[in-house]
Design a protein around this motif. Structure first.
Motif, PDB file in Angstrom:
ATOM      1  N   LEU A 166       0.857  -1.187   0.000  1.00 55.91           N
ATOM      2  CA  LEU A 166       0.000   0.000   0.000  1.00 55.91           C
ATOM      3  C   LEU A 166       0.889   1.231   0.000  1.00 55.91           C
ATOM      4  O   LEU A 166       1.929   1.262   0.667  1.00 55.91           O
ATOM      5  CB  LEU A 166      -0.909   0.003   1.230  1.00 55.91           C
ATOM      6  N   GLN A 167       0.495   2.249  -0.754  1.00 54.03           N
ATOM      7  CA  GLN A 167       1.273   3.483  -0.824  1.00 54.03           C
ATOM      8  C   GLN A 167       0.359   4.674  -0.574  1.00 54.03           C
ATOM      9  O   GLN A 167      -0.726   4.771  -1.154  1.00 54.03           O
ATOM     10  CB  GLN A 167       1.959   3.624  -2.186  1.00 54.03           C
ATOM     11  N   GLN A 168       0.813   5.583   0.313  1.00 51.24           N
ATOM     12  CA  GLN A 168       0.066   6.794   0.622  1.00 51.24           C
ATOM     13  C   GLN A 168       1.035   7.964   0.716  1.00 51.24           C
ATOM     14  O   GLN A 168       2.250   7.800   0.563  1.00 51.24           O
ATOM     15  CB  GLN A 168      -0.726   6.630   1.922  1.00 51.24           C
ATOM     16  N   ARG A 193      -4.330   2.998  -4.348  1.00 55.14           N
ATOM     17  CA  ARG A 193      -3.815   2.563  -3.052  1.00 55.14           C
ATOM     18  C   ARG A 193      -4.286   1.158  -2.693  1.00 55.14           C
ATOM     19  O   ARG A 193      -3.690   0.498  -1.837  1.00 55.14           O
ATOM     20  CB  ARG A 193      -4.244   3.536  -1.956  1.00 55.14           C
TER      21      ARG A 193
END
Length: 491
Positions: free
Chosen positions: A116-118, A333
């Protein structure tokens, strides 16, 4: 929390908060030293870390205490085993010279699709807006699960990177609340008081310090907790756990990209495919990949499609019923999604999703272009990986090409997180895009090999004989792209 240590009152049963000069009975306290226990040593280290700097040594030299930026994690409730949870993550103590927007990449078996990327965004006051990360332990075996966090700061001058790894504890589904509290929640208390065998424990905690207190009375013991805070209030919480993780900065190479052949699109060409293998494996590394009609001059899409008949590719005829930009696959995401941006429509498992309505991709999904005429182009999602998607043609062009869409400059980690893949995708080599170019990953050893147009590709695992690498996704065609390419308008 310490017992009253006044030598004139050895039978005093009051407990004293660290730093208080007198106990609740009014007895003067001496400055206690570490008692040699693990709890005392931890308190000594914590006070030395958060307290004022010590005076310089007699030699005139004092090594400064190393202060790490921290990732504050809160909201974890181990009682919600088997369900969905959200962790709140906040940055503390980050350097002022880092970029105003930081990307955080999380990898764990608990996170959907494994990664997951934020983004952390800095406010005008200098603090960082928190992010929320969802995960689920449904169907997971009880025990410990690692979550690896990687925070990257990029600007025009330099790139900086911080990393940390923390552990999430997933209890048994049949564990009682008492067991969960005793096993997980009580281990995070920094003040622990126990009264046993008819003993009496009195705790007087005045306002001013932040404490996490655990008081236990057993075997006819008596425990009395007095939370008096005249100048303010007392916050009592029972359900969740919060903690800080030190962020370790990773040294970045001073040189530029180390990949010998940087590119965002490439292909593998198999001169003699066997056993149903594809002749072309087309690689793309973009956050958003456009699918559209094949054109030799100024195509509008990245992945160029044409209709295949029994006689081979048909660049005219039914291919003209594809839009210049027919569909878009982008990374989000929560994975990857597809969106219809065409004039002629798109069918997902036989159903039109509607124009400009993104739909998450899943393994086994069939993508048909277009909706008005059957059989022009038919694709199947053969794998959804944490860092990419694999698409195979299931029409007359099945032996001609397949497509591997990868997230740009994203390392998936080794071993690769579990994901669903059809057999035809599981037999393909494992690729990634990192440091500006494509890499091959040996799934047995984890060895990474930069891909370039060299004759040594056959020595790599799962690369068949008579295969070469090209830095062009369509080396068999002479495609001319001018500045008008990639227009968002559909033909």
């Amino acid at each position: 929390m310490n017992k009253c240590c006044n030598p004139d009152h050895p039978h005093c049963t009051y407990w004293v908060v660290p730093g208080e000069s007198t106990c609740a009975g009014g007895h003067a306290q001496t400055a206690p030293e570490s008692d040699g226990s693990s709890f005392g040593l931890l308190n000594t280290m914590r006070n030395a870390r958060t307290g004022p700097p010590s005076a310089p040594a007699a030699s005139g030299y004092s090594a400064p205490a190393r202060v790490y930026p921290q990732l504050h994690i809160s909201g974890f409730d181990p009682r919600a085993a088997g369900g969905r949870q959200s962790l709140k993550m906040e940055l503390r103590g980050m350097p002022q010279d880092c970029a105003p927007s930081l990307s955080i990449c999380l990898r764990s078996e608990l996170i959907p699709h494994g990664a997951l990327q934020q983004q952390f965004i800095r406010s005008v006051h200098g603090d960082w807006r928190p992010v929320f990360v969802e995960f689920s332990s449904r169907g997971k075996e009880h025990g410990q699960y690692q979550i690896h966090a990687e925070i990257v700061s990029k600007d025009d001058s330099a790139q900086r990177q911080w990393e940390c790894t923390f552990v999430i504890l997933v209890p048994r589904v049949d564990a009682s609340l008492n067991e969960i509290h005793r096993t997980f929640l009580s281990t995070h208390k920094n003040v622990r008081v126990m009264a046993d065998d008819a003993a009496i424990a009195r705790v007087s905690a005045q306002g001013g310090n932040t404490m996490d207190i655990d008081v236990t009375a057993r075997n006819a013991g008596i425990a009395h907790l007095d939370l008096g805070a005249p100048p303010g209030k007392v916050d009592v919480g029972y359900s969740t756990i919060a903690w800080d993780e030190d962020l370790i900065e990773i040294e970045q190479p001073r040189s530029g990209p180390s990949h010998p052949h940087p590119t965002l699109a490439a292909s593998f060409i198999n001169a003699a495919p066997e056993n149903g293998a594809c002749r072309h494996i087309r690689l793309f590394a973009m956050e958003e990949v456009a699918f559209g009609r094949f054109e030799l001059a100024d195509p509008e899409a990245d992945v160029l499609l044409h209709h295949f008949s029994a006689d081979g590719p048909d660049c005219a005829g039914l291919t003209r019923r594809l839009s210049g930009r027919h569909a878009v696959i982008r990374r989000t995401r929560n994975g990857f999604e597809i969106e219809d941006v065409s004039r002629y429509g798109l069918l997902l498992d036989g159903v039109w999703p509607g124009k400009n309505k993104p739909v998450p991709l899943r393994t086994g999904m069939k993508i048909e272009m277009s909706a008005s005429i059957k059989g022009i182009v038919l694709l199947e999602v053969s794998a959804v990986m944490p860092h990419g998607v694999i698409l195979h043609r299931i029409d007359e062009g099945a032996r001609a090409e397949c497509f591997v869409l990868l997230a740009a400059d994203t390392h998936p980690g080794y071993p690769l997180a579990r994901h669903n893949a059809l057999p035809k995708a599981a037999t393909l080599p494992l690729f990634m895009h990192h440091q500006g170019g494509f890499w091959h990953i040996d799934q047995l050893t984890g060895k990474e090999t930069a891909l370039a147009p060299t004759p040594k590709q056959e020595k790599l695992s799962r690369i068949p004989a008579h295969t070469r690498f090209a830095s062009d996704p369509y080396p068999e065609h002479w495609i001319v792209r001018s500045g008008a390419a990639h227009s968002p308008a559909a033909a």
